[in-house]
Scaffold this motif. Sequence first.
Motif, PDB file in Angstrom:
ATOM      1  N   VAL A   1       0.525  10.965 -13.703  1.00 16.84           N
ATOM      2  CA  VAL A   1       1.265  11.117 -12.583  1.00 16.84           C
ATOM      3  C   VAL A   1       0.519  11.294 -11.324  1.00 16.84           C
ATOM      4  O   VAL A   1       1.303  10.904 -10.351  1.00 16.84           O
ATOM      5  CB  VAL A   1       2.228  12.689 -12.772  1.00 16.84           C
ATOM      6  N   LEU A   2      -0.775  11.540 -11.433  1.00 14.30           N
ATOM      7  CA  LEU A   2      -1.563  11.516  -9.973  1.00 14.30           C
ATOM      8  C   LEU A   2      -1.677   9.932  -9.730  1.00 14.30           C
ATOM      9  O   LEU A   2      -1.626   9.540  -8.761  1.00 14.30           O
ATOM     10  CB  LEU A   2      -2.808  11.932 -10.145  1.00 14.30           C
ATOM     11  N   ILE A   3      -1.806   9.122 -11.114  1.00 11.34           N
ATOM     12  CA  ILE A   3      -1.905   7.571 -10.626  1.00 11.34           C
ATOM     13  C   ILE A   3      -0.603   7.213 -10.141  1.00 11.34           C
ATOM     14  O   ILE A   3      -0.542   6.115  -9.084  1.00 11.34           O
ATOM     15  CB  ILE A   3      -2.312   6.897 -11.843  1.00 11.34           C
ATOM     16  N   GLN A   4       0.639   7.528 -10.599  1.00 11.56           N
ATOM     17  CA  GLN A   4       1.819   7.335 -10.338  1.00 11.56           C
ATOM     18  C   GLN A   4       1.875   7.661  -8.654  1.00 11.56           C
ATOM     19  O   GLN A   4       2.493   6.813  -7.880  1.00 11.56           O
ATOM     20  CB  GLN A   4       2.917   7.831 -10.999  1.00 11.56           C
ATOM     21  N   ALA A   5       1.357   8.591  -8.407  1.00 12.36           N
ATOM     22  CA  ALA A   5       1.513   9.064  -6.873  1.00 12.36           C
ATOM     23  C   ALA A   5       0.665   8.024  -6.128  1.00 12.36           C
ATOM     24  O   ALA A   5       1.081   7.769  -4.677  1.00 12.36           O
ATOM     25  CB  ALA A   5       1.071  10.656  -6.764  1.00 12.36           C
ATOM     26  N   LEU A   6      -0.501   7.770  -6.656  1.00 16.14           N
ATOM     27  CA  LEU A   6      -1.306   6.763  -5.900  1.00 16.14           C
ATOM     28  C   LEU A   6      -0.398   5.371  -5.440  1.00 16.14           C
ATOM     29  O   LEU A   6      -0.384   4.787  -4.312  1.00 16.14           O
ATOM     30  CB  LEU A   6      -2.375   6.550  -6.393  1.00 16.14           C
TER      31      LEU A   6
ATOM     32  N   PHE B   1       3.024   5.192  -5.428  1.00 20.45           N
ATOM     33  CA  PHE B   1       4.096   5.661  -4.515  1.00 20.45           C
ATOM     34  C   PHE B   1       3.686   5.609  -3.147  1.00 20.45           C
ATOM     35  O   PHE B   1       4.384   5.321  -2.116  1.00 20.45           O
ATOM     36  CB  PHE B   1       4.748   6.991  -4.948  1.00 20.45           C
ATOM     37  N   ARG B   2       2.270   6.069  -3.109  1.00 22.16           N
ATOM     38  CA  ARG B   2       1.722   6.314  -1.475  1.00 22.16           C
ATOM     39  C   ARG B   2       1.160   4.980  -1.111  1.00 22.16           C
ATOM     40  O   ARG B   2       0.550   5.139  -0.074  1.00 22.16           O
ATOM     41  CB  ARG B   2       0.734   7.637  -1.493  1.00 22.16           C
ATOM     42  N   GLY B   3       1.204   4.127  -1.742  1.00 22.64           N
ATOM     43  CA  GLY B   3       0.701   2.823  -1.412  1.00 22.64           C
ATOM     44  C   GLY B   3      -1.018   2.786  -1.457  1.00 22.64           C
ATOM     45  O   GLY B   3      -1.394   1.900  -0.748  1.00 22.64           O
ATOM     46  N   LYS B   4      -1.357   3.453  -2.000  1.00 29.23           N
ATOM     47  CA  LYS B   4      -2.902   3.547  -1.982  1.00 29.23           C
ATOM     48  C   LYS B   4      -3.575   2.570  -3.095  1.00 29.23           C
ATOM     49  O   LYS B   4      -4.459   2.092  -3.065  1.00 29.23           O
ATOM     50  CB  LYS B   4      -3.436   4.719  -2.455  1.00 29.23           C
ATOM     51  N   ILE B   5      -2.662   2.242  -4.338  1.00 27.64           N
ATOM     52  CA  ILE B   5      -3.201   1.206  -5.156  1.00 27.64           C
ATOM     53  C   ILE B   5      -1.647   0.513  -5.572  1.00 27.64           C
ATOM     54  O   ILE B   5      -0.570   1.215  -5.520  1.00 27.64           O
ATOM     55  CB  ILE B   5      -3.877   1.668  -6.589  1.00 27.64           C
ATOM     56  N   THR B   6      -1.858  -0.641  -6.289  1.00 21.36           N
ATOM     57  CA  THR B   6      -0.609  -1.381  -6.492  1.00 21.36           C
ATOM     58  C   THR B   6      -0.352  -0.952  -7.996  1.00 21.36           C
ATOM     59  O   THR B   6      -1.129  -0.505  -8.608  1.00 21.36           O
ATOM     60  CB  THR B   6      -0.826  -2.951  -6.477  1.00 21.36           C
ATOM     61  N   LYS B   7       0.864  -1.287  -8.250  1.00 20.74           N
ATOM     62  CA  LYS B   7       1.382  -0.840  -9.806  1.00 20.74           C
ATOM     63  C   LYS B   7       0.300  -1.716 -10.968  1.00 20.74           C
ATOM     64  O   LYS B   7      -0.142  -1.321 -11.988  1.00 20.74           O
ATOM     65  CB  LYS B   7       2.653  -1.318 -10.363  1.00 20.74           C
ATOM     66  N   ALA B   8       0.013  -3.051 -10.379  1.00 20.74           N
ATOM     67  CA  ALA B   8      -0.779  -3.826 -11.179  1.00 20.74           C
ATOM     68  C   ALA B   8      -2.197  -2.892 -11.274  1.00 20.74           C
ATOM     69  O   ALA B   8      -3.048  -2.963 -12.388  1.00 20.74           O
ATOM     70  CB  ALA B   8      -1.252  -4.978 -10.759  1.00 20.74           C
ATOM     71  N   GLU B   9      -2.918  -2.525 -10.174  1.00 21.37           N
ATOM     72  CA  GLU B   9      -4.179  -1.723 -10.228  1.00 21.37           C
ATOM     73  C   GLU B   9      -4.043  -0.477 -11.129  1.00 21.37           C
ATOM     74  O   GLU B   9      -4.779  -0.079 -11.927  1.00 21.37           O
ATOM     75  CB  GLU B   9      -4.554  -1.489  -8.752  1.00 21.37           C
ATOM     76  N   ALA B  10      -2.731   0.165 -11.002  1.00 21.03           N
ATOM     77  CA  ALA B  10      -2.533   1.579 -11.704  1.00 21.03           C
ATOM     78  C   ALA B  10      -2.817   1.096 -13.337  1.00 21.03           C
ATOM     79  O   ALA B  10      -3.144   1.905 -14.160  1.00 21.03           O
ATOM     80  CB  ALA B  10      -1.282   1.758 -11.690  1.00 21.03           C
ATOM     81  N   LEU B  11      -2.003   0.066 -13.736  1.00 19.10           N
ATOM     82  CA  LEU B  11      -1.980  -0.491 -15.173  1.00 19.10           C
ATOM     83  C   LEU B  11      -3.326  -0.907 -15.386  1.00 19.10           C
ATOM     84  O   LEU B  11      -3.800  -0.598 -16.569  1.00 19.10           O
ATOM     85  CB  LEU B  11      -1.041  -1.651 -15.209  1.00 19.10           C
TER      86      LEU B  11
END
Length: 178
Positions: free
Chosen positions: A131-136, A138-148
Amino acid sequence: MPESLRKIVIDTSALISLTHGDLLDLIADEFHLIISDLVLEELRNTAKFEDEDGKAAAEILKKIKKIEIRKVDQDLVNKLITSRIDAGEASCVVLAQANDIAAFISDDFRAMHELRVYALRFKFELGLGAVLIQALVFRGKITKAEALNCLSLIASKRNWMGRPIYEAYSEILGENTD
């Protein structure tokens, strides 16, 4: 740590996971991270090992100034320890009951059901590190690809592939796991 940041209690397992994903600095910038003195001790003990988790714990300890440490009442902690909830998680439950805490983040998937009972009883939010990664994202700190990509790093270093926690992280982050 600016007071305006949401205060999050986080346990050893989630800290190690997020460090494996190279996200600790970003998350510490976005949230006011709080650990118990017992979690600090778990990190110190884990850092003694030469494995991936030991290296992550050592990295967390190098950055410990970014994290608030609160002392907990050992008697309160002892009342919450079960076969699935250890002293570290129990200490986080004690901290999560405080009025200023937004949520408790844990990656101890085995303890999650019992932790959820406490979250309902004591009225605090509970979630996985995802959920913290997801928040990053949503806040534009990382992209979805970076999260994955972070999820892949975490899963590799924590041996999560094919395990329920990997599936839960994937679902939260929106990865198609079919």
